[in-house]
Write an enzyme that holds these catalytic residues in place. Structure first.
Site, PDB file in Angstrom:
ATOM      1  N   ASP A  31       0.804  -1.156   0.093  1.00 49.36           N
ATOM      2  CA  ASP A  31       0.063  -0.206  -0.045  1.00 49.36           C
ATOM      3  C   ASP A  31       0.998   1.233   0.073  1.00 49.36           C
ATOM      4  O   ASP A  31       0.562   2.275  -0.679  1.00 49.36           O
ATOM      5  CB  ASP A  31      -1.006  -0.163   1.173  1.00 49.36           C
ATOM      6  CG  ASP A  31      -1.768   1.084   1.495  1.00 49.36           C
ATOM      7  OD1 ASP A  31      -2.517   1.300   0.549  1.00 49.36           O
ATOM      8  OD2 ASP A  31      -1.218   2.143   2.239  1.00 49.36           O
TER       9      ASP A  31
ATOM     10  N   LYS B 289       1.734   4.135  -3.111  1.00 47.20           N
ATOM     11  CA  LYS B 289       1.505   5.774  -2.898  1.00 47.20           C
ATOM     12  C   LYS B 289       2.984   6.411  -3.455  1.00 47.20           C
ATOM     13  O   LYS B 289       2.889   7.496  -4.281  1.00 47.20           O
ATOM     14  CB  LYS B 289       1.292   5.821  -1.501  1.00 47.20           C
ATOM     15  CG  LYS B 289      -0.163   5.714  -1.009  1.00 47.20           C
ATOM     16  CD  LYS B 289      -0.105   5.755   0.399  1.00 47.20           C
ATOM     17  CE  LYS B 289      -1.693   5.431   0.891  1.00 47.20           C
ATOM     18  NZ  LYS B 289      -1.885   4.953   2.274  1.00 47.20           N
TER      19      LYS B 289
END
Lengths: 368, 368
Positions: B226, B230
């Site tokens: 995750d 980003k």
């Protein structure tokens, strides 16, 4: 590419940086052709009367040999006529700190001229002017107005506040260090990790002045009015009806007897006589494990605005600030107990000019 | 008022908050009439076939009794046809985390449909898809695309990065804590001010899971992907050609032998056997006056991206983070040595939905 016309009033520190940044931007922009049609600096100006655009690489020498001016009486009437006669959208960039120019914003906006500016005066003086500016911008065919650099220079402060409000969040409180000068002064006078060799307050002020971190007369920083103006802007954008930047408590750091000192030098000599007083404030903070900082705060629920010294826990973000950085904490309903924080350099020609150019780009993006 | 049509795919946690926020926004908007013409949730959907708009107050019961779906084969062709037949501009809101829907973004954008989404997949999977999305948006009559909530939820991260780049600043480095889960885990496992009663890492993970701070299977957080997604988005927007979110070093906190654990529960039991290892990392950091944190960093000059554990000075902003807050530090040429920092809650349905609605408003402001 659609052509957009830019008129720049004020070409001092911020203005010069802005013109340089605008020049680079215009060269790489693939969506708009930018034609600068006016640059004005103190008593001189250059205009592109046929709207073909000034040369941004030679503007400084060009303006030096100019005999034109956009001061009264040619301002505002003739200037307004010149701008509204341009064959496309016009963006006025006011890089001055002039109250007189700010007073004319509503007229320019009503005429469809867009406005971007770091000048706090229009938004932090009388509430009537503030309302007139937004009314003119909001009316049919009114120009856009953006003034990000009036608070925190290039930091995303007003845009963040706008996003919070527009999306329906509720601003509970805004608090922070809003002055690079005050930040530097208190970070050196009452640092988080004292080295023991800290100087008295008056020496910190003198040093900050020598380094160019204060206005020529440091009283223009120490009176707190610059911070009060920024809080006025934030308060009004948050919905509070603040009538004047002086209509709430502002703690001045100028001792009463020195208000009338006839020069900055005389003031600084006199200030040493008051070092004991502010030392007590510093020591009192230390004795409760805190540090003293000069902050502005805004409680939307209570409708309260205040500017002055306050103690902050050593573990707080405000206490940990460094150099001349600003920090702005937004407490909102959605963010809850812990603030959303924006932090960084909040003064300086380059970052201020960047805030102005960012606004200009926002106008461009909204033009078709 | 000009009418704008909104189609919403995904109505889980973020989607529900978004619909509620959109409903309030539509009621108070004085500039646009907003007509929601599609809401889709797992296998069911409701459509306003005559484009008059769905009732946002009763959508949940309406969708429960619906027999329509916008899943394949009706998606994307029929959906696209329905949207492009609307009698005005259309904004597609993708509140899913679907890779399949993201793969269709270029088609929707090419057809003039605008897109706002918190879905990271389109921007952090293959570089080809990322480029196709921006090419489709940038083409003549392409729709706008905004995805602020893909990094830091409602925090102004991508908009700040865009402003810095657009105005000609140079991004030197971006560094920070980009995961609310990782923030919470390390702020409890290795706090800045230890109370002595800190729990072992596996217990911190179990506790975070119980509080809903992790995915149902905590390995989906602990694998670092995750955060890597980003960083991929930030890197690409900063100009780096990152081909995949796995094409740079990602430190996984899942011990090798536990990757194949058949359930989250089995994983958590096994994790306790590795508490000694991560305890050594924590103690090593403490012995040099630092704390360990799980961060992402991006060095634009060197073209390097990395995600994993690093030690931070106890006085640093990253070490001082609290709760599940994110912090993003932008180091740029103009800001110099000290970063521009954005900090605050970077996860949660309300603030994520706010990021999406903020983007939708940005699209509205760009429509005429």
């Amino acid at each position: 590419m659609p052509k957009v016309y830019v008129a720049i009033i004020g070409a001092g520190g911020v203005g010069k940086s802005f013109i340089s940044q605008l020049n680079s931007y215009a060269l790489r922009s693939k969506k708009h052709t930018i034609s600068t049609i006016l640059i004005s600096r103190s008593s001189k100006a250059i205009l592109s009367r046929d709207y073909s655009g000034l040369n941004l690489a030679t503007w400084e020498s060009d303006i030096a040999s100019s005999s034109v001016s956009v001061k009264p009486p040619s301002f505002p009437d003739e200037t307004l006529k010149f701008l509204t006669s341009a064959p496309g959208p016009v963006i006025l960039v006011d890089n001055t700190s002039s109250e007189a120019i700010a007073a004319e914003y509503p007229r320019f906006l009503s005429s469809g001229v867009h406005l971007v500016t770091p000048n706090k005066k229009g938004f932090s003086s009388s509430l009537d002017l503030f309302k007139a500016i937004y009314a003119a911008s909001g009316a049919q065919n009114g120009g856009y107005v953006f003034h990000e650099a009036t608070v925190g220079a290039g930091l995303p402060v007003l845009s963040t506040l706008k996003d919070l409000i527009d999306t329906g969040d509720e601003i509970v409180k805004i608090e922070g260090v809003f002055s690079g000068t005050m930040s530097y002064l208190f970070n050196s006078f009452a640092p988080l990790s004292p080295s023991g060799s800290e100087k008295p307050f008056s020496a910190c002020v003198a040093e900050a002045r020598e380094l160019g971190y204060t206005e020529p007369d440091p009283r223009d920083d120490l009176n707190g009015l610059d911070v009060a103006r920024k809080l006025t802007i934030l308060a009004r954008l948050s919905g509070l009806q603040v009538s004047e930047p002086t209509s709430f408590p502002i703690q001045s750091l100028i001792p009463k007897p020195l208000e009338s000192a006839t020069s900055a030098e005389e003031f600084l000599v006199g200030l040493a006589g008051f070092d004991g007083e502010i030392d007590k404030v510093k020591t009192a903070a230390e004795s409760e494990g805190a540090v003293v900082r000069y902050v502005g705060s805004l409680d939307v629920g209570k409708g309260e605005v205040s500017v002055g010294l306050r103690n902050f826990d050593r573990g707080s973000a405000i206490a940990g600030l460094k150099g001349s950085d600003n920090i702005i904490s937004f407490y909102t309903r959605r963010y809850g107990e812990r603030a959303m924080i924006v932090q960084g350099a909040g003064a300086g020609a380059e970052v201020t000019a960047m805030g102005v150019l960012g606004d200009l780009i926002k106008v461009l993006e909204r033009l078709k």
